[in-house]
Write a protein that holds these residues in place. Sequence first.
Motif, PDB file in Angstrom:
ATOM      1  N   LEU A   1       4.018   6.361  14.914  1.00 37.68           N
ATOM      2  CA  LEU A   1       5.088   5.995  13.997  1.00 37.68           C
ATOM      3  C   LEU A   1       4.589   5.158  12.812  1.00 37.68           C
ATOM      4  CD1 LEU A   1       7.888   5.100  16.577  1.00 37.68           C
ATOM      5  CD2 LEU A   1       7.624   7.222  15.316  1.00 37.68           C
ATOM      6  N   ILE A   2       3.286   5.144  12.593  1.00 35.55           N
ATOM      7  CA  ILE A   2       2.726   4.347  11.502  1.00 35.55           C
ATOM      8  C   ILE A   2       3.319   4.761  10.158  1.00 35.55           C
ATOM      9  CG2 ILE A   2       0.616   3.875  10.195  1.00 35.55           C
ATOM     10  CD1 ILE A   2      -0.897   4.116  12.841  1.00 35.55           C
ATOM     11  N   PHE A   3       3.449   6.074   9.952  1.00 34.19           N
ATOM     12  CA  PHE A   3       3.886   6.568   8.648  1.00 34.19           C
ATOM     13  C   PHE A   3       5.275   6.062   8.275  1.00 34.19           C
ATOM     14  CE2 PHE A   3       5.250   9.619  11.786  1.00 34.19           C
ATOM     15  CZ  PHE A   3       6.531   9.972  11.383  1.00 34.19           C
ATOM     16  N   ILE A   4       6.065   5.626   9.256  1.00 34.42           N
ATOM     17  CA  ILE A   4       7.394   5.083   8.953  1.00 34.42           C
ATOM     18  C   ILE A   4       7.272   3.846   8.063  1.00 34.42           C
ATOM     19  CG2 ILE A   4       9.402   3.927   9.959  1.00 34.42           C
ATOM     20  CD1 ILE A   4       9.084   5.735  12.382  1.00 34.42           C
ATOM     21  N   LEU A   5       6.451   2.889   8.482  1.00 35.15           N
ATOM     22  CA  LEU A   5       6.283   1.658   7.713  1.00 35.15           C
ATOM     23  C   LEU A   5       5.564   1.896   6.394  1.00 35.15           C
ATOM     24  CD1 LEU A   5       5.342  -1.275  10.138  1.00 35.15           C
ATOM     25  CD2 LEU A   5       7.372  -1.031   8.718  1.00 35.15           C
ATOM     26  N   MET A   6       4.739   2.923   6.336  1.00 41.27           N
ATOM     27  CA  MET A   6       3.935   3.153   5.144  1.00 41.27           C
ATOM     28  C   MET A   6       4.629   4.030   4.109  1.00 41.27           C
ATOM     29  SD  MET A   6       0.142   3.604   6.800  1.00 41.27           S
ATOM     30  CE  MET A   6      -0.633   3.703   5.189  1.00 41.27           C
ATOM     31  N   THR A   7       5.716   4.698   4.493  1.00 46.69           N
ATOM     32  CA  THR A   7       6.358   5.609   3.541  1.00 46.69           C
ATOM     33  C   THR A   7       7.830   5.307   3.282  1.00 46.69           C
ATOM     34  OG1 THR A   7       6.823   7.195   5.331  1.00 46.69           O
ATOM     35  CG2 THR A   7       4.768   7.491   4.098  1.00 46.69           C
ATOM     36  N   LEU A   8       8.613   5.028   4.321  1.00 46.68           N
ATOM     37  CA  LEU A   8      10.054   4.851   4.116  1.00 46.68           C
ATOM     38  C   LEU A   8      10.417   3.628   3.269  1.00 46.68           C
ATOM     39  CD1 LEU A   8      11.689   5.997   7.482  1.00 46.68           C
ATOM     40  CD2 LEU A   8      11.449   7.239   5.328  1.00 46.68           C
ATOM     41  N   PRO A   9       9.876   2.426   3.543  1.00 46.21           N
ATOM     42  CA  PRO A   9      10.210   1.296   2.664  1.00 46.21           C
ATOM     43  C   PRO A   9       9.797   1.541   1.218  1.00 46.21           C
ATOM     44  CG  PRO A   9       9.220   0.514   4.700  1.00 46.21           C
ATOM     45  CD  PRO A   9       9.044   1.996   4.683  1.00 46.21           C
ATOM     46  N   ALA A  10       8.621   2.137   1.029  1.00 48.80           N
ATOM     47  CA  ALA A  10       8.151   2.412  -0.334  1.00 48.80           C
ATOM     48  C   ALA A  10       9.007   3.474  -1.005  1.00 48.80           C
ATOM     49  CB  ALA A  10       6.695   2.862  -0.292  1.00 48.80           C
ATOM     50  N   SER A  11       9.394   4.504  -0.266  1.00 47.01           N
ATOM     51  CA  SER A  11      10.232   5.564  -0.842  1.00 47.01           C
ATOM     52  C   SER A  11      11.583   5.010  -1.276  1.00 47.01           C
ATOM     53  CB  SER A  11      10.421   6.685   0.179  1.00 47.01           C
ATOM     54  OG  SER A  11       9.189   7.284   0.513  1.00 47.01           O
ATOM     55  N   ALA A  12      12.163   4.131  -0.462  1.00 46.27           N
ATOM     56  CA  ALA A  12      13.439   3.511  -0.830  1.00 46.27           C
ATOM     57  C   ALA A  12      13.267   2.594  -2.034  1.00 46.27           C
ATOM     58  CB  ALA A  12      13.995   2.730   0.362  1.00 46.27           C
ATOM     59  N   ALA A  13      12.179   1.826  -2.040  1.00 48.45           N
ATOM     60  CA  ALA A  13      11.942   0.874  -3.134  1.00 48.45           C
ATOM     61  C   ALA A  13      11.752   1.576  -4.466  1.00 48.45           C
ATOM     62  CB  ALA A  13      10.714   0.021  -2.812  1.00 48.45           C
ATOM     63  N   MET A  14      11.142   2.748  -4.446  1.00 52.76           N
ATOM     64  CA  MET A  14      10.883   3.462  -5.695  1.00 52.76           C
ATOM     65  C   MET A  14      12.157   4.034  -6.301  1.00 52.76           C
ATOM     66  SD  MET A  14       7.206   5.249  -4.819  1.00 52.76           S
ATOM     67  CE  MET A  14       6.948   5.852  -6.490  1.00 52.76           C
ATOM     68  N   ARG A  15      13.253   4.043  -5.548  1.00 54.62           N
ATOM     69  CA  ARG A  15      14.547   4.476  -6.092  1.00 54.62           C
ATOM     70  C   ARG A  15      15.306   3.314  -6.722  1.00 54.62           C
ATOM     71  NH1 ARG A  15      16.573   9.369  -4.935  1.00 54.62           N
ATOM     72  NH2 ARG A  15      15.243  10.750  -3.709  1.00 54.62           N
ATOM     73  N   TRP A  16      14.836   2.101  -6.481  1.00 57.14           N
ATOM     74  CA  TRP A  16      15.506   0.921  -7.019  1.00 57.14           C
ATOM     75  C   TRP A  16      14.672   0.218  -8.085  1.00 57.14           C
ATOM     76  CZ3 TRP A  16      20.375  -0.750  -5.330  1.00 57.14           C
ATOM     77  CH2 TRP A  16      20.893  -0.088  -4.204  1.00 57.14           C
ATOM     78  N   GLY A  17      13.371   0.131  -7.864  1.00 57.71           N
ATOM     79  CA  GLY A  17      12.515  -0.607  -8.779  1.00 57.71           C
ATOM     80  C   GLY A  17      12.244   0.138 -10.075  1.00 57.71           C
ATOM     81  N   ARG A  18      12.004  -0.641 -11.132  1.00 59.16           N
ATOM     82  CA  ARG A  18      11.697  -0.059 -12.440  1.00 59.16           C
ATOM     83  C   ARG A  18      10.232  -0.245 -12.807  1.00 59.16           C
ATOM     84  NH1 ARG A  18      15.428   2.110 -11.249  1.00 59.16           N
ATOM     85  NH2 ARG A  18      17.513   2.218 -12.200  1.00 59.16           N
TER      86      ARG A  18
ATOM     87  N   VAL B   1       0.828  -1.203   0.000  1.00 57.51           N
ATOM     88  CA  VAL B   1       0.000   0.000   0.000  1.00 57.51           C
ATOM     89  C   VAL B   1       0.866   1.259   0.000  1.00 57.51           C
ATOM     90  CG1 VAL B   1      -1.751   1.312   1.298  1.00 57.51           C
ATOM     91  CG2 VAL B   1      -1.916  -1.183   1.123  1.00 57.51           C
ATOM     92  N   GLY B   2       2.013   1.191   0.673  1.00 55.54           N
ATOM     93  CA  GLY B   2       2.904   2.348   0.743  1.00 55.54           C
ATOM     94  C   GLY B   2       3.383   2.830  -0.604  1.00 55.54           C
ATOM     95  N   VAL B   3       3.586   1.902  -1.548  1.00 48.44           N
ATOM     96  CA  VAL B   3       4.033   2.294  -2.889  1.00 48.44           C
ATOM     97  C   VAL B   3       3.001   3.214  -3.550  1.00 48.44           C
ATOM     98  CG1 VAL B   3       4.473   1.423  -5.227  1.00 48.44           C
ATOM     99  CG2 VAL B   3       5.485   0.276  -3.255  1.00 48.44           C
TER     100      VAL B   3
END
Length: 261
Positions: free
Chosen positions: A192-209, A24-26
Amino acid sequence: MFSYPFMQNAYLVGTLIAIVAGIVGVFIVARSMSFLAHTLSEIGFAGASFGLFMGWNPLLGMLIFTILASTTIGQLGMNENRSESLISSVSAVAIGLGIAFLALSQKNASAATGILFGSIFSISLVNIYEVVGLALLVLIVVMVLFRQLRHFAFDYSTAVFSLKNVTLIEVAFLVIMATTVAVSAQVVGSLLIFILMTLPASAAMRWGRTVWQMMGLAVLFALIGIWSALALSYWTNVPVSFYIAIIEAGIYFLSLVKTQK
């Protein structure tokens, strides 16, 4: 460590929440709705406190408050150029209501700590069933509406004109976000909910195509954070939410450094 039932329960629930929050974070980050995820964390605190005040399950209070808030505030935040003032005022009211409901319910400090920072090690069998049910519901809805949600999140300007029932998709997206907030609070707490919902997705969007790659990486990063945090918390007796925050922030900063080279 895994011989204890409470650790088995913690890893089961943490894994489910990592999967839901990562996927969902993505869509949340792609749609630039991280601000709403942060706001819903404060609203979730008010909802959980209201649930305690009414003698309900705090998760029920969080669901009611976050769904109502997301479908109203989300619409205003997306359609009007005053989101910052709106978020600030709603966050202030939500925190005030949360404090008031906690005081009126006359619960002890441990109840407030559990709402704010999570209490995954004391999760009950009933809580597990709730998390499993809600997590599966969110995942099913996301998979059924995947193509529409992808278009809505990654290309909103054209989705408004090309998607049928775009308002319905918008509402569904907001309800999915609200439900994920309520479920994720079991691990990291409402603040701290927004940590799990935004940081993993933000990092993933810099790697995934592709969107699938982004979702897979976001889930992986969330799992790394939660699994590592649970083990470290067990060994050091420091709250899980602290380690999740540090690990997820570290993953994000590493992704920034890597993609800027």
